[in-house]
Every structure is written in C-alpha cells, then in structure tokens.
Design a protein around this motif. Structure first.
Motif, mmCIF file in Angstrom:
data_model
loop_
_atom_site.group_PDB
_atom_site.id
_atom_site.type_symbol
_atom_site.label_atom_id
_atom_site.label_comp_id
_atom_site.label_asym_id
_atom_site.label_seq_id
_atom_site.Cartn_x
_atom_site.Cartn_y
_atom_site.Cartn_z
ATOM 1 N N TYR A 8 0.847 -1.186 0.000
ATOM 2 C CA TYR A 8 0.000 0.000 0.000
ATOM 3 C C TYR A 8 0.886 1.240 0.000
ATOM 4 O O TYR A 8 2.093 1.169 0.214
ATOM 5 C CB TYR A 8 -0.929 0.009 1.217
ATOM 6 N N VAL A 27 -3.480 0.468 9.057
ATOM 7 C CA VAL A 27 -3.549 -0.403 7.881
ATOM 8 C C VAL A 27 -3.373 -1.864 8.295
ATOM 9 O O VAL A 27 -4.113 -2.746 7.837
ATOM 10 C CB VAL A 27 -2.504 0.008 6.819
ATOM 11 N N ARG A 59 -8.488 -7.065 -1.420
ATOM 12 C CA ARG A 59 -7.995 -5.732 -1.797
ATOM 13 C C ARG A 59 -9.127 -4.715 -1.796
ATOM 14 O O ARG A 59 -9.007 -3.624 -1.243
ATOM 15 C CB ARG A 59 -7.312 -5.774 -3.168
ATOM 16 N N GLN A 63 -9.447 -1.692 0.793
ATOM 17 C CA GLN A 63 -9.415 -0.337 0.227
ATOM 18 C C GLN A 63 -10.560 0.501 0.774
ATOM 19 O O GLN A 63 -10.372 1.661 1.138
ATOM 20 C CB GLN A 63 -9.466 -0.388 -1.308
ATOM 21 N N GLN A 67 -9.476 3.980 2.903
ATOM 22 C CA GLN A 67 -9.460 5.172 2.043
ATOM 23 C C GLN A 67 -9.675 6.456 2.833
ATOM 24 O O GLN A 67 -9.192 7.525 2.449
ATOM 25 C CB GLN A 67 -10.462 5.037 0.900
ATOM 26 N N ILE A 71 -5.126 6.203 2.112
ATOM 27 C CA ILE A 71 -4.303 5.030 1.795
ATOM 28 C C ILE A 71 -4.800 4.406 0.502
ATOM 29 O O ILE A 71 -5.998 4.249 0.296
ATOM 30 C CB ILE A 71 -4.377 3.962 2.913
ATOM 31 N N GLU A 72 -3.873 4.025 -0.353
ATOM 32 C CA GLU A 72 -4.198 3.304 -1.575
ATOM 33 C C GLU A 72 -3.608 1.902 -1.482
ATOM 34 O O GLU A 72 -2.400 1.735 -1.342
ATOM 35 C CB GLU A 72 -3.612 4.022 -2.792
ATOM 36 N N VAL A 73 -4.473 0.891 -1.523
ATOM 37 C CA VAL A 73 -4.031 -0.508 -1.441
ATOM 38 C C VAL A 73 -3.697 -0.974 -2.851
ATOM 39 O O VAL A 73 -4.572 -1.046 -3.707
ATOM 40 C CB VAL A 73 -5.121 -1.405 -0.816
ATOM 41 N N ASN A 74 -2.427 -1.258 -3.070
ATOM 42 C CA ASN A 74 -2.003 -1.751 -4.386
ATOM 43 C C ASN A 74 -2.334 -3.228 -4.540
ATOM 44 O O ASN A 74 -2.828 -3.654 -5.584
ATOM 45 C CB ASN A 74 -0.503 -1.534 -4.582
#
Length: 160
Positions: A8, A27, A59, A63, A67, A71-74
């Motif tokens: 992330y 997270v 994911r 996410q 959010q 935070i951006e979950v890759n």
C-alpha cells in the motif's frame, strides 16, 4: 494458519495525518481483520483454487476501509496457507486412506484378470479338464495369493 503480503501507499498524507494516529498500525489492523473475515468464508481447497478472486476481494474490502486515511491498497495476496498440526495429521490420514483404497482396487482388478486369464488358458490348452469346483479353487487360490498381505505358502493337497 494464513498470512498475506500487503502493498500500500499513502496517497493523501493530509488525510492520513488528520484521520489516524499511526498509519502503519491502522492499515495493519484493518488488513488482519479483512484477511480473517475473507478467509473464513472459504475452505482450504477453495483458497488454493480461487486465490486470485480471494486476493481481489480482500484488496477491495481493505481499500474501502482505509481510504478515509488517504491510503491506496495496491495489492494484498495470500502468502502462506497451512493447516494447524492436528488438522494436517487428519488430512494426511485421509490422503493415506484414499491411496490405500485405490491401491486395493487396482490389486483386486489385476488379480481378477489374472485368474480369469489362467482359467481361460488352462481350458484352451486341453491339457486338463476343469469342472466348476476346480475353476473355483484356481480362482480362489490366485485371488488369495495376489490380494493377500503375507507371502504365499505352498501347500499340497493329500486328498486322493
């Protein structure tokens, strides 16, 4: 035991600073909860066979939870799937039992073919005349020898 690898990034540091005290803990806690919740809906075999679907489901769920903190979950991917020792021992017993049953079926199938072939060849050779009782004895002896657990012990009939 199940584990996952999470990638992330903080895409909005202002939201992260304002909405959570510790980004990593936030997270991590949400990822663990998501992992437990998602994995609980699948069997062990399903987790292995539809891993990509499970990964994507985790994911998206994660996410939506993080959010608010920018935070951006890759990605989040299942990493390790292993049974608890007592479950692993039970699964091994089941696997061994299935293998034993398959081996027995194969042995019996082969023994039946061998006994049928033996009787057929003896009848075709015209060397001996076989009545039903003699055929039954031959088949019984061959099945006993080929399907038995112990080594064959030769015996001689003393009947006249």
């Amino acid at each position: 035991m199940v584990s996952a690898v999470l990638n992330y990034r903080v895409s909005d540091s202002k939201r992260a600073l304002m909405n959570v005290q510790n980004v990593h803990t936030f997270v991590s806690t949400n990822a663990q909860a998501t992992l437990k919740q998602t994995v609980g809906r699948y069997s062990y075999d399903q987790l292995k066979s539809v891993a990509e679907t499970v990964n994507e489901e985790m994911r998206t769920t994660l996410q939506s939870l993080v959010q608010c903190a920018g935070i951006e979950v890759n990605s989040i991917r299942l990493n390790d799937l292993s049974y608890a020792p007592e479950v692993a021992a039970s699964m091994l017993k089941i696997q061994q039992a299935r293998a034993l049953i398959q081996a027995r079926e194969l042995i019996v199938e082969g023994a039946v073919r061998i006994s049928q072939d033996a009787v057929l060849r003896l009848e075709e050779s015209d060397a001996v005349q076989l009545d039903a009782a003699t055929k039954a004895k031959i088949v019984t002896n061959i099945l006993t020898v080929t399907c038995g657990e112990s080594n064959a012990v030769p015996t001689v009939s003393l009947q006249t």
